[in-house]
Scaffold this active site. Structure first.
Site, mmCIF file in Angstrom:
data_model
loop_
_atom_site.group_PDB
_atom_site.id
_atom_site.type_symbol
_atom_site.label_atom_id
_atom_site.label_comp_id
_atom_site.label_asym_id
_atom_site.label_seq_id
_atom_site.Cartn_x
_atom_site.Cartn_y
_atom_site.Cartn_z
ATOM 1 N N HIS A 264 -1.490 4.626 4.685
ATOM 2 C CA HIS A 264 0.201 4.758 3.952
ATOM 3 C C HIS A 264 1.188 3.037 3.520
ATOM 4 O O HIS A 264 1.013 3.157 2.805
ATOM 5 C CB HIS A 264 1.124 4.868 5.147
ATOM 6 C CG HIS A 264 2.178 5.145 5.161
ATOM 7 N ND1 HIS A 264 3.147 6.195 4.753
ATOM 8 C CD2 HIS A 264 3.550 4.496 5.062
ATOM 9 C CE1 HIS A 264 4.100 6.270 4.927
ATOM 10 N NE2 HIS A 264 5.085 5.120 5.125
ATOM 11 N N GLU A 265 -0.023 2.121 4.668
ATOM 12 C CA GLU A 265 1.476 0.746 4.041
ATOM 13 C C GLU A 265 0.567 0.757 2.659
ATOM 14 O O GLU A 265 1.260 -0.206 1.776
ATOM 15 C CB GLU A 265 0.536 -0.335 5.464
ATOM 16 C CG GLU A 265 1.773 0.228 5.994
ATOM 17 C CD GLU A 265 3.544 1.370 5.712
ATOM 18 O OE1 GLU A 265 4.386 -0.120 5.215
ATOM 19 O OE2 GLU A 265 3.441 1.275 6.543
HETATM 20 ZN ZN LIG Z 1 6.711 4.535 4.206
#
Ligand SMILES: [Zn+2]
Length: 650
Positions: free
Chosen positions: A441-442
């Protein structure tokens, strides 16, 4: 020659340097405003670069304060914040700057490229959404409204907090805490004259623990009732807040608050938001009914609102429970990182090379990022938990890709921060699968920033990206952490090298989709309520009627009439989500749609993957995501793929 700044923070002289920096900026803004014949090149870009350099100077301090927090960093940060806030507030209210933007837009628009037009548009919009351009009387009223709004939001939170803290339920019969995890029991236990009793409160961990594991339904109902009837005085606050939001929107030239909110977002109009939410709700309903029926089998009585978390947990134990510990050996941190690099290389043609240099912590690392062999950006990882680090995970952008006043190219850089289990000389850092998802995600946010080809810093990378589109690239990448062919690249047992077995991968997917349709309906209920509420002012009674109407479509168990969920909906009444709660689902729909396009094209053979890099990632905030998405897919977004991602056969 590359242009990466060396990472360093001089805490001793930071404030002095910041003041000098701001002083110089202020002077330069005056000089820019004094230019006779302003144009993009002599005014807009230099002004943008002033902001860029100030950010570049300031970011290392906020980074260090978050990852190596100490009394010293806190002290310097607390001193720096008001200085920088004052400067940016003044600049954002400087009418001469606004007028210069308008003048340049009118005069030069035809000769500017897309990126430059977007810079002007966004800057002008920013001024206009604050009303800085309106007459004195209107501005005064707007100021009053803003002041009152923040008082009301503050009171809303305070009332909720007071109500949450005022309540407790004491359990004396140990039978009533049977089945609760040991840690929850220990947290609740206290001694009263030699007898062990258990205290449950409306604080999240305590409340959730009993609602999920507590088998006494009378107690669950008590707690539930206390929870959903908190802060009745918030009803009046909400009424006033809605009226003020409506008035403010009208003063700024919008039909209602929903339209005002969308002015700076990707979603084109209120009807698009509503129909997308309603489509998802209609298509999730049948499966949600099946999910509820599965839970219902575990109880003799018809399930009520305060039963669902409990029976959901029972069902999960029976059918979908994962043992995280079995997975950890397959997700050794360095394996995962290397595997992710390999995956990104195959998908996007980007590669990483470690840079040896001293950083803020021995566990932090830096890499150069290359696109098809050309140096493009720099990325810093700080993945392990430690005492001085703030919890959670995030991407923090530092430098942005751009060309400066002299036409010199600047490359982008960013930090990826997580809180994974620490490694030591003898122990490896073994991740949960959730951690892997977090890292992806990051990394999605990070690539959105780093792969930018935009030359105007204010709309490069994540800068200038609409609020409801920001999570698109992160959720997009996150989806691959569940993809079999991707997991097989790096999910290898750190001792034996064995690849994560297929059945275990399937279990991850099933667990993710557990009760997903019910979860979907719940989020849609919040989103629809928030959005419709902001299309016109509502009295408390009208608000309740609106909620009841929405629940006919989204709530399979009618909540008891005492339920006043709205009085505790902090996201929209005390947070930044007013007429914006839909954004969660909006970005998920984009990400699921782009993701399945690539999956269906065979993942690594997918031409859409490279196009995603060249359209979505490289163009950053230089165009509305609405246009970029269409350019990528050659069609409007298809919500069906979000249902597919959640295993919903709608
Ligand atoms: Zn996010």
């Amino acid at each position: 020659m590359h242009t990466f700044l060396p990472f360093q923070v001089d805490l001793e002289h930071f404030i002095e340097k910041l003041q000098n920096h701001i002083h110089a900026n202020t002077k330069q803004v005056e000089e820019l405003l004094a230019i006779e014949n302003k144009n993009y090149a002599n005014f807009v870009r230099p002004l943008g670069m002033l902001g860029e350099r100030l950010e570049e100077f300031f970011t290392p301090l906020s980074h260090i304060n978050a990852v190596c927090n100490s009394e010293k960093t806190q002290e310097i940060y607390a001193q720096a914040l008001p200085i920088i806030t004052e400067y940016s507030t003044q600049l954002s209210q400087n009418l001469a700057v606004y007028e210069a933007f308008k003048e340049i837009q009118a005069k030069e628009s035809e000769h500017l490229n897309q990126e430059q037009k977007r810079v002007l548009e966004l800057n002008i919009l920013h001024f206009e959404l604050s009303g800085a351009h309106l007459d004195a009387q209107t501005k005064e009223r707007l100021q009053e409204i803003n002041l009152r709004k923040s008082e009301l939001s503050n009171d809303f939170s305070q009332n909720l907090l007071d109500a949450t803290n005022a309540y407790e339920y004491i359990i004396t019969d140990p039978k009533d805490v049977e089945g609760l995890p040991q840690s929850d029991k220990e947290n609740a236990a206290f001694e009263d004259e030699g007898v062990t009793k258990y205290r449950f409160t409306l604080q999240m961990p305590s409340y959730i623990a009993y609602m999920t594991y507590g088998k006494n339904e009378t107690i669950r109902e008590e707690l539930y009732k206390a929870y959903v009837t908190r802060a009745p005085q918030n009803e009046a606050i909400v009424e006033e807040l809605l009226a003020l939001r409506a008035e403010m929107s009208k003063l700024l030239g919008y039909e209602n608050y929903a339209a005002y909110s969308l002015a700076s977002k990707m979603a084109p109009d209120t009807q698009s938001v509503l129909s997308f939410l309603q489509t998802l709700a209609a298509k999730s309903k049948k499966q949600a009914q099946n999910e509820l029926a599965q839970m219902q089998k575990l109880s003799q009585k018809p399930l009520r609102s305060f039963d669902t978390a409990y029976y959901g947990e029972l069902l999960k134990k029976e059918q979908y429970e994962l043992d995280e510990e079995l997975y950890r050996p397959y997700f050794e941190q360095q394996n995962v990182l290397r595997g992710m690099f390999e995956f990104l290389d195959k998908l996007f043609g980007i590669s990483f090379e470690k840079v040896e240099e001293p950083l803020w912590d021995p566990k932090a690392s830096a890499y150069y990022l290359y696109v098809q062999g050309t140096l493009k950006a720099k990325i810093y990882f700080d993945l392990e938990a430690r005492k001085s680090k703030r919890g959670g995970a995030w991407m923090h952008n530092w430098q942005s890709h751009c060309k400066d006043e002299a036409g010199k190219e600047h490359l982008a850089s960013a930090f990826v921060v997580c809180n994974f289990p620490p490694s030591s000389a003898n122990t490896k850092s073994l991740l949960r699968h959730d951690d892997v998802v977090t890292l992806f995600h990051e990394m999605g946010h990070t690539l959105h920033h780093l792969l930018s080809d935009v030359n105007e810093n204010e709309v490069s990378g994540v800068n200038g990206v609409e609020w409801d589109a920001v999570e698109f690239p992160s959720q997009f990448l996150e989806n691959f952490a569940y993809e079999r062919s991707v997991l097989q690249m790096f999910a290898k047992h750190y001792k034996t090298g064995e690849v994560l077995p297929d059945a275990m991968i399937q279990k991850l997917i099933d667990a993710k989709n557990f009760l997903s349709a019910l979860g979907m309906l719940r989020q849609l209920e919040f989103s629809l309520f928030d959005f419709l509420l902001h299309t016109k002012p509502h009295t408390a009674q009208e608000m309740q009627e609106l909620l009841d109407t929405i629940r006919k479509e989204t709530s399979l168990i009618s909540p008891p009439s005492y339920n006043k969920f709205q009085n505790g909906f902090s996201h929209i009444f005390a947070g930044g989500y007013a007429a914006g709660y839909y954004s969660y689902k909006w970005a998920e729909v984009l990400s699921a749609d782009a993701y399945y396009n690539i999956i269906d094209e065979g993942v690594f053979e997918s031409p859409t993957a490279k196009r995603y890099r060249d359209i979505i990632l490289s163009k950053g905030g230089s165009q509305s995501m609405q246009e970029l998405f269409f350019e990528l897919m050659q069609r409007e977004v298809n919500p069906q793929n979000l249902l597919r991602l959640n295993g919903i056969e709608g």
